[in-house]
Scaffold this motif. Structure first.
Motif, PDB file in Angstrom:
ATOM      1  N   PRO A 190       2.640 -30.642  -8.149  1.00 16.40           N
ATOM      2  CA  PRO A 190       2.053 -29.701  -9.041  1.00 16.40           C
ATOM      3  C   PRO A 190       0.914 -30.250  -9.911  1.00 16.40           C
ATOM      4  N   SER A 191       0.017 -29.501 -10.259  1.00 18.98           N
ATOM      5  CA  SER A 191      -1.220 -29.660 -11.011  1.00 18.98           C
ATOM      6  C   SER A 191      -0.787 -29.448 -12.411  1.00 18.98           C
ATOM      7  N   ALA A 192      -1.787 -30.252 -13.164  1.00 21.89           N
ATOM      8  CA  ALA A 192      -1.486 -30.033 -14.668  1.00 21.89           C
ATOM      9  C   ALA A 192      -1.284 -28.725 -15.108  1.00 21.89           C
ATOM     10  N   ALA A 193      -2.013 -27.567 -14.506  1.00 22.21           N
ATOM     11  CA  ALA A 193      -1.950 -26.411 -14.833  1.00 22.21           C
ATOM     12  C   ALA A 193      -0.688 -25.556 -14.668  1.00 22.21           C
ATOM     13  N   ASP A 194      -0.077 -26.188 -13.564  1.00 21.62           N
ATOM     14  CA  ASP A 194       1.192 -25.903 -13.303  1.00 21.62           C
ATOM     15  C   ASP A 194       2.510 -26.362 -14.149  1.00 21.62           C
ATOM     16  N   LEU A 195       2.310 -27.210 -14.753  1.00 13.69           N
ATOM     17  CA  LEU A 195       3.271 -27.740 -15.770  1.00 13.69           C
ATOM     18  C   LEU A 195       3.326 -27.174 -16.820  1.00 13.69           C
TER      19      LEU A 195
END
Length: 268
Positions: free
Chosen positions: A74-79
């Motif tokens: 997951p990318s930071a935006a997904d978290l």
């Protein structure tokens, strides 16, 4: 074991360096001044850990981990917004935390080999392991090769592994939170074929150990070598820049935090 995991392990290299005020054979935890570990795969570094002074440093090779696992992390935006510590780890840069935060047992208390109770349990475990090796392992002097004396050790895998785990059970309370030793039921399907380890000794010191794991697999391959080499290590040094994180918060975000929107399971 999934084929992808087996391929990753087959190409993996693990390098560990330890620095101490005393010779390692005479060292306790309080004598260790530095440590460095790097796990690498065919596509690059997967994980790197260093301990220097009072700080522990960690760096994840995100791109290499994605290639090795065959899936995207997951990318930071997904978290979730609150997963700040996990975002730092998945950003691929160095993070740091107090080294003593990694030496706490599940109750939150620090563990140390200097504690009399710990030393007594460790002595019991070491004695049990010595008896196990003496009972199950057959040693043989196979002569000299390339300037090194060679000794082989042969034992039935499942019997030795089950005995090893049983002898380690007195230390189970010191395992990190969420970790556990396998049960007898977990080990009952392990192959009980005999495996042989070869020890190369130079100038009275262990130089290399190798063991062929192919007999444990349902494969036609003749060799699947696990090799341990001992020598001069690298100096553990603190990275130039590292972001401080809270290890307790990171554990919560990894294993107990809210799921990523659209997923039924936690991120990792």
């Amino acid at each position: 074991m999934p084929e992808q995991v087996a391929e990753l392990l087959a190409g993996a290299r693990i390098a560990v360096s330890v620095q101490s005020k005393k010779p390692l054979q005479d060292s306790s935890e309080t004598d260790i001044t530095g440590m460095a570990m790097k796990v690498s795969g065919p596509d690059g570094d997967l994980l790197e850990y260093r301990q220097v002074g009072d700080w522990a440093y960690l760096r994840a090779g995100v791109k290499s981990l994605e290639k090795a696992s065959g899936s995207q992390l997951p990318s930071a935006a997904d978290l979730p917004p609150a997963a700040t510590d996990l975002k730092q780890v998945l950003g691929g840069g160095w993070v740091k935390m107090p080294a003593d935060s990694l030496t706490k047992n599940p109750s939150g208390k620090e563990t140390s080999s200097a504690d009399p109770g710990d030393r007594a349990r460790q002595k019991v475990v070491i004695k049990g392991l010595q008896q196990l090796v003496g009972r199950e392992v057959q040693l043989k002097d196979t002569g000299t090769k390339d300037g090194a004396d060679h000794i082989t050790a042969t034992a039935p895998f499942r019997t030795l592994l089950t005995g090893l785990v049983d002898e380690l059970r007195p230390l189970a309370a010191d395992l990190p939170q969420g970790a556990r030793l396998p049960t007898g039921k977990d080990l009952k399907d392990a192959p009980n074929k005999k495996i042989t380890a070869d020890f190369a000794i130079r100038n009275g010191a262990l130089n290399e150990m190798s063991v062929n794991l192919a007999p444990l697999a349902d494969t036609k391959d003749d060799k699947f070598a696990l090799v341990l080499r001992l020598g001069k290590g690298d100096q553990a040094a603190a990275p130039g820049q590292a972001t401080q994180i809270d290890p307790d918060a990171l554990a919560q975000q990894l294993f107990g935090g809210p799921a990523i929107p659209g997923q039924k399971e936690p991120a990792l």
